[in-house]
Design a protein around this motif. Structure first.
Motif, PDB file in Angstrom:
ATOM      1  N   SER A 276       0.804  -1.222   0.000  1.00 56.72           N
ATOM      2  CA  SER A 276       0.000   0.000   0.000  1.00 56.72           C
ATOM      3  C   SER A 276       0.834   1.268   0.000  1.00 56.72           C
ATOM      4  O   SER A 276       0.386   2.303  -0.506  1.00 56.72           O
ATOM      5  CB  SER A 276      -0.933   0.016   1.220  1.00 56.72           C
ATOM      6  N   GLN A 277       2.028   1.202   0.560  1.00 57.17           N
ATOM      7  CA  GLN A 277       2.819   2.415   0.730  1.00 57.17           C
ATOM      8  C   GLN A 277       4.069   2.464  -0.144  1.00 57.17           C
ATOM      9  O   GLN A 277       4.713   3.508  -0.217  1.00 57.17           O
ATOM     10  CB  GLN A 277       3.210   2.565   2.202  1.00 57.17           C
ATOM     11  N   GLN A 278       4.382   1.353  -0.805  1.00 64.31           N
ATOM     12  CA  GLN A 278       5.556   1.357  -1.673  1.00 64.31           C
ATOM     13  C   GLN A 278       5.241   0.783  -3.055  1.00 64.31           C
ATOM     14  O   GLN A 278       5.292   1.492  -4.055  1.00 64.31           O
ATOM     15  CB  GLN A 278       6.697   0.544  -1.032  1.00 64.31           C
ATOM     16  N   HIS A 279       4.903  -0.493  -3.077  1.00 62.74           N
ATOM     17  CA  HIS A 279       4.823  -1.212  -4.347  1.00 62.74           C
ATOM     18  C   HIS A 279       3.732  -0.661  -5.270  1.00 62.74           C
ATOM     19  O   HIS A 279       3.976  -0.436  -6.458  1.00 62.74           O
ATOM     20  CB  HIS A 279       4.577  -2.698  -4.067  1.00 62.74           C
ATOM     21  N   GLU A 282       0.169   4.261  -5.658  1.00 63.30           N
ATOM     22  CA  GLU A 282      -0.723   5.082  -6.485  1.00 63.30           C
ATOM     23  C   GLU A 282      -2.067   4.396  -6.696  1.00 63.30           C
ATOM     24  O   GLU A 282      -3.126   5.024  -6.576  1.00 63.30           O
ATOM     25  CB  GLU A 282      -0.060   5.376  -7.833  1.00 63.30           C
ATOM     26  N   LEU A 283      -2.029   3.107  -7.012  1.00 63.89           N
ATOM     27  CA  LEU A 283      -3.264   2.353  -7.231  1.00 63.89           C
ATOM     28  C   LEU A 283      -4.113   2.319  -5.968  1.00 63.89           C
ATOM     29  O   LEU A 283      -5.322   2.588  -6.002  1.00 63.89           O
ATOM     30  CB  LEU A 283      -2.918   0.927  -7.679  1.00 63.89           C
ATOM     31  N   VAL A 284      -3.492   2.004  -4.835  1.00 61.63           N
ATOM     32  CA  VAL A 284      -4.235   1.889  -3.576  1.00 61.63           C
ATOM     33  C   VAL A 284      -4.810   3.233  -3.156  1.00 61.63           C
ATOM     34  O   VAL A 284      -5.978   3.336  -2.756  1.00 61.63           O
ATOM     35  CB  VAL A 284      -3.333   1.311  -2.464  1.00 61.63           C
ATOM     36  N   HIS A 285      -4.019   4.291  -3.262  1.00 57.24           N
ATOM     37  CA  HIS A 285      -4.503   5.602  -2.828  1.00 57.24           C
ATOM     38  C   HIS A 285      -5.579   6.145  -3.765  1.00 57.24           C
ATOM     39  O   HIS A 285      -6.509   6.830  -3.326  1.00 57.24           O
ATOM     40  CB  HIS A 285      -3.335   6.584  -2.703  1.00 57.24           C
ATOM     41  N   GLN A 286      -5.479   5.833  -5.049  1.00 56.34           N
ATOM     42  CA  GLN A 286      -6.550   6.223  -5.969  1.00 56.34           C
ATOM     43  C   GLN A 286      -7.843   5.512  -5.601  1.00 56.34           C
ATOM     44  O   GLN A 286      -8.926   6.099  -5.596  1.00 56.34           O
ATOM     45  CB  GLN A 286      -6.159   5.882  -7.407  1.00 56.34           C
ATOM     46  N   TRP A 287      -7.728   4.240  -5.282  1.00 48.51           N
ATOM     47  CA  TRP A 287      -8.892   3.428  -4.899  1.00 48.51           C
ATOM     48  C   TRP A 287      -9.530   3.951  -3.616  1.00 48.51           C
ATOM     49  O   TRP A 287     -10.757   3.997  -3.483  1.00 48.51           O
ATOM     50  CB  TRP A 287      -8.419   1.992  -4.733  1.00 48.51           C
ATOM     51  N   LEU A 288      -8.703   4.387  -2.666  1.00 49.28           N
ATOM     52  CA  LEU A 288      -9.215   4.896  -1.395  1.00 49.28           C
ATOM     53  C   LEU A 288      -9.663   6.353  -1.487  1.00 49.28           C
ATOM     54  O   LEU A 288     -10.146   6.909  -0.506  1.00 49.28           O
ATOM     55  CB  LEU A 288      -8.139   4.773  -0.308  1.00 49.28           C
ATOM     56  N   GLY A 289      -9.510   6.955  -2.673  1.00 44.28           N
ATOM     57  CA  GLY A 289      -9.838   8.374  -2.804  1.00 44.28           C
ATOM     58  C   GLY A 289      -8.852   9.243  -2.055  1.00 44.28           C
ATOM     59  O   GLY A 289      -9.206  10.318  -1.560  1.00 44.28           O
ATOM     60  N   ALA A 290      -7.602   8.772  -1.957  1.00 41.89           N
ATOM     61  CA  ALA A 290      -6.593   9.482  -1.163  1.00 41.89           C
ATOM     62  C   ALA A 290      -5.319   9.679  -1.973  1.00 41.89           C
ATOM     63  O   ALA A 290      -4.216   9.611  -1.439  1.00 41.89           O
ATOM     64  CB  ALA A 290      -6.290   8.704   0.118  1.00 41.89           C
ATOM     65  N   ASN A 291      -5.464   9.931  -3.284  1.00 41.22           N
ATOM     66  CA  ASN A 291      -4.272  10.145  -4.094  1.00 41.22           C
ATOM     67  C   ASN A 291      -3.687  11.530  -3.826  1.00 41.22           C
ATOM     68  O   ASN A 291      -4.261  12.344  -3.102  1.00 41.22           O
ATOM     69  CB  ASN A 291      -4.579   9.947  -5.584  1.00 41.22           C
TER      70      ASN A 291
END
Length: 367
Positions: A276-279, A282-291
């Motif tokens: 979530s924080q390295q690999h 971007e994908l995870v934060h976009q999904w969470l609405g936190a990009n």
């Protein structure tokens, strides 16, 4: 391809249905419409759907059917029997096969209905079968809204309804119930904010078709990441948690002792945070609405307060990361006089700080 094009339901038919489905999703999704990037979403959805179809196409009819049946059966195996029943493997397997036959009838009818096909339509070519099997998987895993902002996969709801029609048994393993409650409480207490937020989002409602696609993409990418890290136990653990299995059920299915499960949870937590924080941040934060464009999920006030907590060089670093058009990490490193490795380490640190700050801010508001 010539033999597929002889029939409308060959290549042309598959492409027409795919195009219609993508258009429907993009039109119905509030998230996609509000993003201003409908074209980008269309391409992403096409890639996702075609990828699924090609996976089954490459496997062929026999192997594809086996893989699909195994995958769906694993999801509903524990749901087809009445709760508290003492059915052995053979009894549960018989119920499972009965349920799956009924479910496959529902799937073909849904496929015909949603694509406005004749009532006697049957996939015949290899491509049509691949399309149908991909649809079957997607249909089974659709998430249906429940009370209390929860949701569940459609096939699980069907299996639960099926089990309620079976004769009920009264015996309940109270030891299993009590152990499950204790271990779940301990697990919830020890779960990090990163793992908790990602898992809650994975289990959350997905009424918006765009959200459902993003959720599937994140889960599939996470599974591939765990496989690449040689963590098959974590893949199994993820699959069971997504089915909302209790800790006691996970122990039983995976054959773990309490100590082994604790170790597995720690490994899982480590890899979720790294993912979530390295690999794939971007994908995870976009999904969470936190990009990054959304201030990492913070309100303007929270973002301003968060920046105050950072040292000057990290604030400058964030400013460079937000520059549009985006500049490379190498250019940022050169501007700041950092090494590329320090840029990566600093970004991971900032993401973790932002995640913790956001959760603390929301937690204090709730209290």
């Amino acid at each position: 391809m010539a033999h597929l094009q002889r029939r409308l339901a060959g290549l042309d038919g598959v492409m027409q249905r795919l195009t219609a489905e993508i258009d429907r999703i993009c039109t119905m999704s509030d998230r996609i419409q509000a993003s201003g990037e409908v074209g980008h979403w269309q391409m992403s959805l096409v890639s996702h759907r075609v990828g699924k179809c090609l996976t089954y196409y490459d496997m062929g009819s026999t192997r594809g059917r086996v893989e699909l049946h195994s995958s769906l059966s694993a999801i509903v195996y524990r749901h087809v029997a009445p709760r508290g029943s003492n059915l052995g493997f053979q009894g549960r397997y018989a119920l499972l096969e009965d349920f799956m036959q009924n479910f496959y009838i529902e799937v073909i009818n849904a496929f015909r209905r949603e694509h406005e096909l004749p009532e006697d339509y049957t996939p015949r070519t290899r491509l049509e079968l691949a399309e149908y099997m991909a649809f079957s998987e997607q249909y089974a895993k659709r998430r249906i809204s429940l009370r209390g902002s929860q949701s569940q996969q459609l096939i699980v709801l069907r299996a639960q309804a099926f089990s309620r029609r079976q004769p009920a048994e009264t015996s309940v393993d109270m030891t299993l119930v009590s152990e499950g409650a204790k271990t779940e409480a301990a697990e919830a207490h020890s779960r990090s904010s990163v793992v908790q937020q990602v898992r809650e989002k994975m289990m959350a409602d997905a009424d918006d078709p765009g959200d459902g696609v993003m959720r599937d993409r994140v889960i599939n990418t996470l599974v591939e990441y765990l496989k690449a890290q040689n963590q098959p136990d974590c893949v199994d653990y993820l699959a069971l948690k997504l089915q909302d299995c209790s800790a006691a059920e996970i122990d039983d299915i995976l054959g773990l002792s309490a100590r082994e499960r604790d170790y597995l949870q720690q490994r899982f937590k480590y890899h979720i945070e790294k993912f979530s924080q390295q690999h794939e941040w971007e994908l995870v934060h976009q999904w969470l609405g936190a990009n990054l464009e959304a201030h990492l999920g913070m309100t303007p006030t929270e973002w301003a307060d968060f920046l105050v907590t950072l040292p000057t060089d990290h604030r400058r670093f964030l400013t460079l990361k937000q520059t549009q058009p985006a500049i490379s990490d190498e250019a940022i490193a050169q501007t700041l006089g950092w090494t590329p490795k320090k840029v990566q380490r600093s970004w991971t640190k900032v993401l973790k700080q932002a995640w913790n700050y956001r959760n603390q801010a929301r937690g204090s508001e709730a209290s």
